[in-house]
Design an enzyme around this catalytic site. Sequence first.
Site, short mmCIF file in Angstrom:
data_model
loop_
_atom_site.label_atom_id
_atom_site.label_comp_id
_atom_site.label_asym_id
_atom_site.label_seq_id
_atom_site.Cartn_x
_atom_site.Cartn_y
_atom_site.Cartn_z
N PRO A 92 -7.99 22.06 22.51
CA PRO A 92 -9.39 21.81 22.85
C PRO A 92 -10.09 20.93 21.82
O PRO A 92 -9.70 20.91 20.65
CB PRO A 92 -10.02 23.22 22.88
CG PRO A 92 -9.07 24.12 22.17
CD PRO A 92 -7.73 23.45 22.11
N LEU A 97 -10.10 21.69 14.20
CA LEU A 97 -8.68 21.86 14.59
C LEU A 97 -7.90 20.56 14.52
O LEU A 97 -6.80 20.46 15.06
CB LEU A 97 -8.57 22.44 16.00
CG LEU A 97 -9.18 23.82 16.21
CD1 LEU A 97 -8.91 24.32 17.61
CD2 LEU A 97 -8.62 24.81 15.19
N GLY A 98 -8.48 19.55 13.89
CA GLY A 98 -7.78 18.28 13.77
C GLY A 98 -7.66 17.56 15.11
O GLY A 98 -6.70 16.82 15.34
N ALA A 101 -7.48 13.75 14.74
CA ALA A 101 -6.17 13.27 14.28
C ALA A 101 -5.13 13.42 15.38
O ALA A 101 -4.31 12.52 15.59
CB ALA A 101 -5.74 14.06 13.04
N ALA A 102 -5.18 14.53 16.11
CA ALA A 102 -4.20 14.75 17.19
C ALA A 102 -4.34 13.67 18.25
O ALA A 102 -3.35 13.14 18.77
CB ALA A 102 -4.38 16.14 17.79
N ASP A 143 -4.75 16.02 8.02
CA ASP A 143 -4.77 16.25 9.47
C ASP A 143 -3.73 15.38 10.19
O ASP A 143 -2.97 15.87 11.01
CB ASP A 143 -6.15 15.91 10.04
CG ASP A 143 -7.18 16.98 9.77
OD1 ASP A 143 -6.91 17.85 8.91
OD2 ASP A 143 -8.25 16.95 10.39
#
Length: 316
Positions: A92, A97-98, A101-102, A143
């Site tokens: 999400p 939660l990075g 970067a994800a 990240d």
Amino acid sequence: MGKGSGYGKVILFGEHFVVHGIPGIVSAIDSSTDAIVTKAAVGLNIKDDRKTSKGYSEEKRLQQIESIERMLIDMKLDPKTPLDIWIGGNLPGFSGLGASAASSVAIARAISEEFCLALSNERINQVAYEAEIAYAGNPSGIDNTASTYGGLMWFKKNPAGGPDFVERLNVQGQIEIVICSTGKVANTKAMVDGVAERKKANPAKYDALFEQAANLAVDGRRALEAGRLAEVGMLMNKNHQILQEIGVSSVELDYLVDMARKQGAIGAKLTGGGGGGCMVALTPGEDLQARVANAFKAEGFEVLTTKIGAVGVNKN
Ligand code: PMV
């Protein structure tokens, strides 16, 4: 059409301090962002199908466009290359939660495939770092590294700008954690800049706190590797306290941290940039994990349950 994905992450020790060269400990989580990139006739057309906190996409929109242009330049492509980009996956768009970067790792991999660049993981990681500058101003690189490679790692930024110091960590078995979102979108760049400004204005106070953070990361690593989970939890609690002292926690984060501890979590802290975003609680055992997660859900909070050291997040 090119496809790619990147892991989300949770920082167990050292967010913010890592930006200034203090070591940190990060774990990828078993949720990732996926991207599909196709050459287009005109413009940059982004379809973002991620589940997000309210206002996340709007708040990040300009940074997202800048991040894609930065990636294209780093890949020696025209920054105005017309592209259709789809972003989705089960990570999400919650701050902390990075997610940025994800998405950058996912998009970099998809561009690499669409333009037949065959970029290595090392290059994907570098390209995603360039993208992170748009979101974080002065990112540590923790990240994008976790997002590219997955797994549980020790991370220390290289002050000379060369390759960072990254070591994989092994834990005995898997450790359940609960992540809970405040629902508030945070601006990582503003949070990172705020810490740098306060550090400059009050070096004596901040130097002492930074030294404590470095010791916590070292002790946390030893305890994690030895399976001394009660100690890991206690050190995470201390980490939250120094994050409060550098001014990156919030009323909502403190509420979630307190609640996790009251429900029996053996440690809890904010994770990521703070100022909103997410909390992580150490909850070994499925029963404890469920109890803590259900308490949050009962109050209407969004929760992710996962494990540190899980097989699915070690694949790259
Ligand atoms: O809030 P996130 O998921 O973007 O994490 C930021 C982590 C920081 O340590 C605050 C910044 C960084 O680049 O390391």
